[in-house]
Design a protein around this motif. Structure first.
Motif, short mmCIF file in Angstrom:
data_model
loop_
_atom_site.label_atom_id
_atom_site.label_comp_id
_atom_site.label_asym_id
_atom_site.label_seq_id
_atom_site.Cartn_x
_atom_site.Cartn_y
_atom_site.Cartn_z
N ASP A 3 92.56 48.77 39.76
CA ASP A 3 94.08 49.48 39.95
C ASP A 3 94.77 49.01 38.76
O ASP A 3 95.49 47.95 39.11
N LYS A 4 94.82 49.67 37.64
CA LYS A 4 95.61 49.18 36.46
C LYS A 4 97.07 49.36 36.88
O LYS A 4 97.49 50.36 37.40
N LYS A 5 97.92 48.20 36.60
CA LYS A 5 99.29 48.16 36.83
C LYS A 5 99.93 49.03 35.65
O LYS A 5 99.88 48.49 34.36
N ILE A 6 100.73 49.73 36.22
CA ILE A 6 101.40 50.54 34.96
C ILE A 6 102.84 49.72 34.77
O ILE A 6 103.54 49.62 35.86
N PRO A 7 103.00 49.07 33.69
CA PRO A 7 104.23 48.41 33.39
C PRO A 7 105.54 49.50 33.54
O PRO A 7 105.43 50.75 33.13
N PRO A 8 106.47 49.00 34.26
CA PRO A 8 107.70 49.91 34.21
C PRO A 8 108.30 50.08 32.74
O PRO A 8 108.04 49.50 31.93
N PRO A 9 108.72 51.17 32.76
CA PRO A 9 109.23 51.81 31.36
C PRO A 9 110.26 50.92 31.07
O PRO A 9 111.20 50.34 31.86
N PRO A 10 110.51 50.53 29.57
CA PRO A 10 111.58 49.75 29.32
C PRO A 10 112.95 50.15 29.69
O PRO A 10 112.90 51.43 29.47
N ALA A 11 113.62 49.16 29.99
CA ALA A 11 114.88 49.84 30.67
C ALA A 11 115.91 50.04 29.36
O ALA A 11 115.72 48.92 28.47
N LEU A 12 116.26 51.08 29.09
CA LEU A 12 117.04 51.58 27.96
C LEU A 12 118.55 50.71 28.13
O LEU A 12 119.02 50.56 29.18
N PRO A 13 118.98 50.14 27.04
CA PRO A 13 120.36 49.66 27.13
C PRO A 13 121.24 50.52 27.39
O PRO A 13 121.16 51.73 26.81
N PRO A 14 122.01 50.14 27.97
CA PRO A 14 123.30 51.28 28.51
C PRO A 14 124.00 51.82 27.07
O PRO A 14 124.26 50.98 26.24
N SER A 15 124.03 52.76 27.06
CA SER A 15 124.60 53.46 25.83
C SER A 15 126.15 52.83 25.92
O SER A 15 126.72 52.95 26.82
#
Ligand SMILES: [Zn+2]
Ligand SMILES: [Zn+2]
Length: 68
Positions: A3-15
């Motif tokens: 069960d490959k762990k999908i890394p969470p998408p990188p949090a975008l810096p607040p614009s």
């Protein structure tokens, strides 16, 4: 079962959006009284505007003298 762990998408810096009550001199939310540049209507803290005047700093936006 792998069960490959999908890394969470990188949090975008607040614009970096300039809010209505954002002071570009101290780069934070305006506290206390508001000074708005007579030329470009950019808002600053009155305190920052006073300091800017003493230090002969110009309006960040329009490069006009800050005269609180
Ligand atoms: Zn200005
Ligand atoms: Zn300020």
């Amino acid at each position: 079962m792998s069960d490959k762990k999908i890394p969470p998408p990188p949090a975008l810096p607040p614009s970096f959006e300039i809010k209505d009550n954002f002071c570009l001199f101290h780069k934070g939310v305006i506290k206390g009284e508001i000074y708005s540049c007579p030329t470009c209507k950019t808002k600053y803290c009155l305190e920052c505007a006073k300091k800017a005047r003493l230090e002969a700093r110009l309006c960040i936006k329009c490069k006009q003298l800050v005269i609180p």
